[in-house]
Scaffold this motif. Sequence first.
Motif, PDB file in Angstrom:
ATOM      1  N   GLY A   1       5.094  18.839  46.402  1.00  0.00           N
ATOM      2  CA  GLY A   1       3.923  17.924  46.971  1.00  0.00           C
ATOM      3  C   GLY A   1       3.738  18.418  48.329  1.00  0.00           C
ATOM      4  N   PHE A   2       2.459  17.615  48.686  1.00  0.00           N
ATOM      5  CA  PHE A   2       1.951  17.695  50.005  1.00  0.00           C
ATOM      6  C   PHE A   2       3.117  17.442  51.242  1.00  0.00           C
ATOM      7  N   ARG A   3       3.215  18.287  52.036  1.00  0.00           N
ATOM      8  CA  ARG A   3       3.976  18.034  53.382  1.00  0.00           C
ATOM      9  C   ARG A   3       3.126  17.118  54.260  1.00  0.00           C
ATOM     10  N   HIS A   4       4.093  16.245  54.917  1.00  0.00           N
ATOM     11  CA  HIS A   4       3.474  15.203  56.000  1.00  0.00           C
ATOM     12  C   HIS A   4       2.912  15.967  56.972  1.00  0.00           C
ATOM     13  N   LEU A   5       1.867  16.778  56.878  1.00  0.00           N
ATOM     14  CA  LEU A   5       1.276  17.378  58.057  1.00  0.00           C
ATOM     15  C   LEU A   5       0.003  16.738  58.499  1.00  0.00           C
ATOM     16  N   ALA A   6      -0.412  16.639  59.490  1.00  0.00           N
ATOM     17  CA  ALA A   6      -1.477  16.032  60.252  1.00  0.00           C
ATOM     18  C   ALA A   6      -2.835  17.078  59.922  1.00  0.00           C
ATOM     19  N   CYS A   7      -2.844  18.275  59.578  1.00  0.00           N
ATOM     20  CA  CYS A   7      -3.624  19.149  59.231  1.00  0.00           C
ATOM     21  C   CYS A   7      -3.113  20.286  58.417  1.00  0.00           C
ATOM     22  N   SER A   8      -3.984  21.054  57.714  1.00  0.00           N
ATOM     23  CA  SER A   8      -3.523  22.244  57.041  1.00  0.00           C
ATOM     24  C   SER A   8      -2.591  21.877  55.866  1.00  0.00           C
ATOM     25  N   GLU A   9      -2.472  20.645  55.433  1.00  0.00           N
ATOM     26  CA  GLU A   9      -1.382  20.257  54.473  1.00  0.00           C
ATOM     27  C   GLU A   9      -1.859  20.967  53.106  1.00  0.00           C
ATOM     28  N   ASP A  10      -3.235  21.063  53.055  1.00  0.00           N
ATOM     29  CA  ASP A  10      -3.890  21.730  51.808  1.00  0.00           C
ATOM     30  C   ASP A  10      -3.235  23.179  51.684  1.00  0.00           C
TER      31      ASP A  10
END
Length: 239
Positions: A165-174
């Motif tokens: 799944g998506f990591r909890h990143l503020a940007c570049s999570e995609d």
Amino acid sequence: MIGIVVPAHNEEACVRSCLQALAAAARHPDLGGESVEIVVVLDACTDATGVYACAAGATTLSIRARNVGMARAAGAQALLARGARWLSFTDADTVVSPSWLVEQLALRADAVCGTVGVVDWTPHGCHATLLAWHFQQTYQDADGHSHIHGANLGVSAAAYRLAGGFRHLACSEDVALVDALIASGASVAWSAKPRVVTSARKNAKASGGFADALCHAVVQRLEAVSQPRFSPLPSLLNP
């Protein structure tokens, strides 16, 4: 069931257009009547985004993270819990085409990375023409591209789970998700067929995202043309 996730932080100015387009895509006859559920993840919203989302028939989920990775992950988890077989992701300032979902599914891949288009460059004022030209020259809006946009992304439930799944990143999570998908052995279609139009706004909702990339491109171009010998700049592979 097909699930759509829309992260939003104070998007009352554009979320209605986004949801109207998603509703049209959900009604496409080629989906064969399969149900489509839309979840708008209200991330620390203090405006009427949630009101408009509810009025449009979307499900809302509230978090207070100011983190787009967490918002996408929360929406995905909610839809997986409801039995979604396919997850599609876009942004609140983006308008998808009526065939957006159909085109994603027709590619028969574990995940689909689509491109984005921009119609209105006027938020950049006197630099609008320069930026539009730069985008046209450097952006590959064609099959086989290498762009990754959370505004135009689809993935099967099975592949999403396997990739973590998506990591909890503020940007570049995609980008992180697609990297994880590839590492897990998922098939990824790099296609320009699922169409979306996104905004060229200057005020970024997520630092390091598409809006920041556009503003950086303006600075690059202005610096380049000020040099005695102008040379083309590298393309924006993942704006």
